[in-house]
Motif scaffolding. Structure first.
Motif, short mmCIF file in Angstrom:
data_model
loop_
_atom_site.label_atom_id
_atom_site.label_comp_id
_atom_site.label_asym_id
_atom_site.label_seq_id
_atom_site.Cartn_x
_atom_site.Cartn_y
_atom_site.Cartn_z
N UNK A 111 0.84 -1.21 0.00
CA UNK A 111 0.00 0.00 0.00
C UNK A 111 0.87 1.25 0.00
N UNK A 112 1.97 1.23 0.73
CA UNK A 112 2.92 2.36 0.75
C UNK A 112 3.44 2.61 -0.66
N UNK A 113 3.88 1.56 -1.32
CA UNK A 113 4.44 1.70 -2.66
C UNK A 113 3.39 2.15 -3.68
N UNK A 114 2.16 1.67 -3.52
CA UNK A 114 1.08 2.07 -4.44
C UNK A 114 0.80 3.56 -4.33
N UNK A 115 0.70 4.08 -3.10
CA UNK A 115 0.41 5.50 -2.93
C UNK A 115 1.58 6.35 -3.40
N UNK A 124 -8.34 8.75 -1.46
CA UNK A 124 -8.96 8.21 -0.25
C UNK A 124 -8.83 6.70 -0.16
N UNK A 125 -9.03 6.03 -1.30
CA UNK A 125 -8.89 4.59 -1.31
C UNK A 125 -7.47 4.14 -1.01
N UNK A 126 -6.51 4.84 -1.60
CA UNK A 126 -5.10 4.50 -1.36
C UNK A 126 -4.71 4.77 0.09
N UNK A 127 -5.21 5.88 0.65
CA UNK A 127 -4.91 6.18 2.05
C UNK A 127 -5.52 5.14 2.98
N UNK A 154 -4.80 0.72 6.76
CA UNK A 154 -5.15 -0.64 7.17
C UNK A 154 -3.96 -1.58 7.16
N UNK A 155 -2.93 -1.25 6.38
CA UNK A 155 -1.77 -2.12 6.28
C UNK A 155 -0.56 -1.62 7.05
N UNK A 156 -0.72 -0.56 7.84
CA UNK A 156 0.39 0.01 8.60
C UNK A 156 0.40 -0.52 10.03
N UNK A 201 0.40 -4.14 15.76
CA UNK A 201 -0.49 -4.85 14.84
C UNK A 201 -0.94 -3.93 13.71
N UNK A 202 -1.34 -4.52 12.59
CA UNK A 202 -2.00 -3.78 11.52
C UNK A 202 -3.50 -3.85 11.74
N UNK A 203 -4.25 -2.80 11.40
CA UNK A 203 -5.71 -2.88 11.54
C UNK A 203 -6.32 -4.03 10.75
N UNK A 204 -5.81 -4.30 9.54
CA UNK A 204 -6.44 -5.34 8.74
C UNK A 204 -6.20 -6.73 9.32
N UNK A 205 -5.03 -6.99 9.93
CA UNK A 205 -4.80 -8.31 10.50
C UNK A 205 -5.60 -8.52 11.77
#
Length: 393
Positions: A255-259, A314-317, A322-324, A332-336
């Protein structure tokens, strides 16, 4: 944010002779700097001496031995500097210009920054060259130096993921990771405190709370973590922590690289600048702030206006958030955590305890102004109130 205040070598460098006698290096120093030198090297009989000539006279016969003794607290980077200086008879041309390198050595009377024949240099007095040349293990890297390096990097890695740790918790984790006890070498915290003056990426307060330098409110972060009693710390392998403990380490998720790629393509900025901006956004999430705070940073940099771009950003953020790995979520990451809810982690651990910012899986929010204690969106690394926000004061 707690941060050691380092000087930088700017402007003119003083002219220095080489070879350099220790007395000639000490005499131009201020009384205050000589007193600090005595304190740092534990020459306590001289730290309060007000007569400068007497102070220099007191330091001369003892400084080299005490400086050599201080190396028991050093890591591999400082040890390498000494090896280079001794090998070159006390002269290092084109030395690192940042405060944590040159001033660490200068404050201890070990080596001094200046110009030698018109070239910026770092110069070690001859008495120190002779004394350091007799150090045991100087031809290689002593086991104690390797041990100190590991402790410092593990501490930095732990704080990279957790943000803050109390002294007792930090010590327990380091013992578990290394299998060593406090009796295996110099006092662990003496090593860490000495590292603060060099390149350490952490600081601590008077109550023994250690914090990553990017944590804005260490005590508040600790309170939030302690309120999440049901949530255990995310465990990391030793290799992960050593990697995260390296200087300038950034966990660049997909996600970092995508943004970063999106910003570079859409706004014609180079990838290094885009990557830095995304890192600042990730730090806002680590500090437990809402996505609108990160959006404000991007809005400041790029003036995002049209609805489609707002939606894309907004989607990228949201994916970045969620992956940070977040300090408020104990690494922990929020998504995990979201995936494990119902499988051992109560759903309420994702809620921010008594705080309006959200650290759970969220959608874009708007309308929140940058706080006075938030990172300045200009990317300086300072708090907003100490940077751009000071203009209106």
């Amino acid at each position: 944010m707690m941060m050691a205040d380092h000087m930088k070598l700017n402007g003119e460098w003083p002219a220095l002779a080489w070879p350099l006698a220790l007395k000639d290096a000490l005499m131009p120093q201020t009384r205050e700097s000589l007193q600090k030198m005595a304190r740092l090297l534990k020459l306590y009989d001289w730290e309060n001496e007000k007569d400068k000539d007497a102070l220099v006279g007191g330091l001369l016969p003892a400084l080299a031995d005490h400086a050599a003794e201080s190396t028991r607290l050093w890591d591999e980077e400082r040890w390498s500097l000494i090896r280079k200086l001794v090998k070159n008879n006390g002269l290092m041309t084109e030395p690192p210009e940042s405060g944590p390198v040159a001033y660490y050595l200068a404050e201890r009377g070990i080596a001094f920054p200046g110009e030698v024949k018109g070239k910026k240099s770092l110069v070690m007095p001859t008495e120190l060259v002779e004394r350091f040349a007799r150090l045991e293990g100087l031809s290689g890297t002593p086991a104690q130096v390797k041990r100190n390096t590991e402790h410092i990097k593990l501490t930095q890695g732990l704080l990279y993921y957790y943000g803050v740790l109390e002294e007792s918790e930090l010590e327990a984790r380091l013992i578990a990771l290394t299998g060593e006890t406090p009796e295996d070498g110099p006092d662990l915290f003496e090593v860490l405190v000495d590292a603060l003056d060099f390149r350490a990426m952490f600081d601590f307060d008077e109550d023994g709370l250690y914090a990553n330098l990017d944590v804005e409110e260490p005590r508040e972060l600790l309170r939030i973590q302690q309120a999440r009693r049901e949530l255990p710390y995310r465990e990391f392998a030793k290799a992960e922590l050593l990697k995260a403990g390296e200087p300038e380490y950034v966990e660049r998720t997909k996600a970092h690289q995508e943004l970063a790629g999106y910003l570079a393509n859409e706004y014609a900025v180079d990838m290094l600048e885009a990557d830095t901006i995304v890192e600042i956004c990730a730090d806002t999430f680590k500090n437990g702030k809402s996505m609108s705070a990160a959006f404000e940073i991007l809005q400041f940099e790029f003036s995002i206006e049209d609805g489609q771009t707002v939606q894309e950003v907004g989607g990228l953020l949201a994916r970045l958030n969620n992956g940070t790995r977040q300090w408020v979520l104990k690494g922990h990451r929020p998504d995990e955590l979201q995936m494990t809810v119902g499988g051992g982690v109560p759903s309420n651990v994702l809620a921010m305890p008594q705080r309006s910012h959200h650290a759970d899986v969220i959608s874009i929010q708007t309308g929140r102004k940058i706080g006075r204690n938030d990172p300045c969106p200009c990317g300086s690394g300072k708090k907003f109130k100490k940077c751009c926000g000071a203009v209106g004061d």
